[in-house]
Design a protein around this motif. Structure first.
Motif, short mmCIF file in Angstrom:
data_model
loop_
_atom_site.label_atom_id
_atom_site.label_comp_id
_atom_site.label_asym_id
_atom_site.label_seq_id
_atom_site.Cartn_x
_atom_site.Cartn_y
_atom_site.Cartn_z
N THR A 252 0.90 -1.46 -0.08
CA THR A 252 -0.02 -0.12 -0.01
C THR A 252 0.97 1.22 0.17
N ALA A 253 1.64 1.21 0.90
CA ALA A 253 2.70 2.45 0.89
C ALA A 253 3.60 2.59 -0.53
N ALA A 254 3.85 1.57 -1.04
CA ALA A 254 4.61 1.63 -2.35
C ALA A 254 3.83 2.14 -3.48
N ARG A 255 2.69 1.72 -3.49
CA ARG A 255 1.68 2.12 -4.54
C ARG A 255 1.41 3.58 -4.20
N ALA A 256 1.06 4.15 -3.18
CA ALA A 256 0.83 5.48 -2.75
C ALA A 256 2.07 6.35 -2.89
N TRP A 257 3.30 5.85 -2.79
CA TRP A 257 4.43 6.60 -3.17
C TRP A 257 4.58 6.78 -4.66
N GLY A 258 4.29 5.65 -5.23
CA GLY A 258 4.53 5.56 -6.68
C GLY A 258 3.59 6.51 -7.58
N LYS A 259 2.32 6.60 -6.83
CA LYS A 259 1.51 7.41 -7.55
C LYS A 259 1.78 8.82 -7.21
N ALA A 260 2.20 9.10 -6.02
CA ALA A 260 2.50 10.65 -5.67
C ALA A 260 3.82 11.14 -6.36
N LYS A 261 4.68 10.10 -6.81
CA LYS A 261 5.74 10.52 -7.60
C LYS A 261 5.35 10.75 -9.08
N GLY A 262 4.26 10.44 -9.46
CA GLY A 262 3.75 10.24 -10.81
C GLY A 262 4.24 9.09 -11.80
N ALA A 263 4.98 7.95 -11.25
CA ALA A 263 5.34 6.92 -11.66
C ALA A 263 4.55 6.13 -12.02
N GLU A 264 3.23 5.94 -11.40
CA GLU A 264 2.00 5.08 -11.57
C GLU A 264 1.03 5.97 -11.73
#
Length: 89
Positions: A76-88
């Motif tokens: 969950t944390a990795a997905r949220a971080w990736g979305k915040a960075k714009g990578a996902e």
């Protein structure tokens, strides 16, 4: 509507991970309906089923619960971080 990258993954285990977890949770929640009926008709049987399920869940080692929690929260944390960075998306 845009799909998650998990849903578009070539890996079948990645595509099925989130839905499989939700199906398990739905099954656990829906199990309360027949258990309620059993408890209304045969309270002793419902108590025995509950005791058996509790004994099974208590027999699972604590590190297994920790591993599941760590994996779930880490994902969950990795997905949220990736979305915040714009990578996902």
């Amino acid at each position: 509507m845009q799909q998650d990258s998990d849903a578009e993954s070539a890996d079948i285990w990645t595509r099925r991970a989130r839905p499989a977890f939700l199906y398990v949770m739905y099954a656990l929640l829906l199990w309360s309906l027949p258990m309620g009926l059993i408890a209304g008709v045969r309270p002793d049987m419902a108590a025995a089923i509950t005791a058996g399920m509790r004994a099974y869940l208590n027999a699972l080692p604590e590190p297994l619960y920790a591993l599941f929690g760590t994996g779930y929260l880490g994902y969950t944390a990795a997905r949220a971080w990736g979305k915040a960075k714009g990578a996902e998306r």
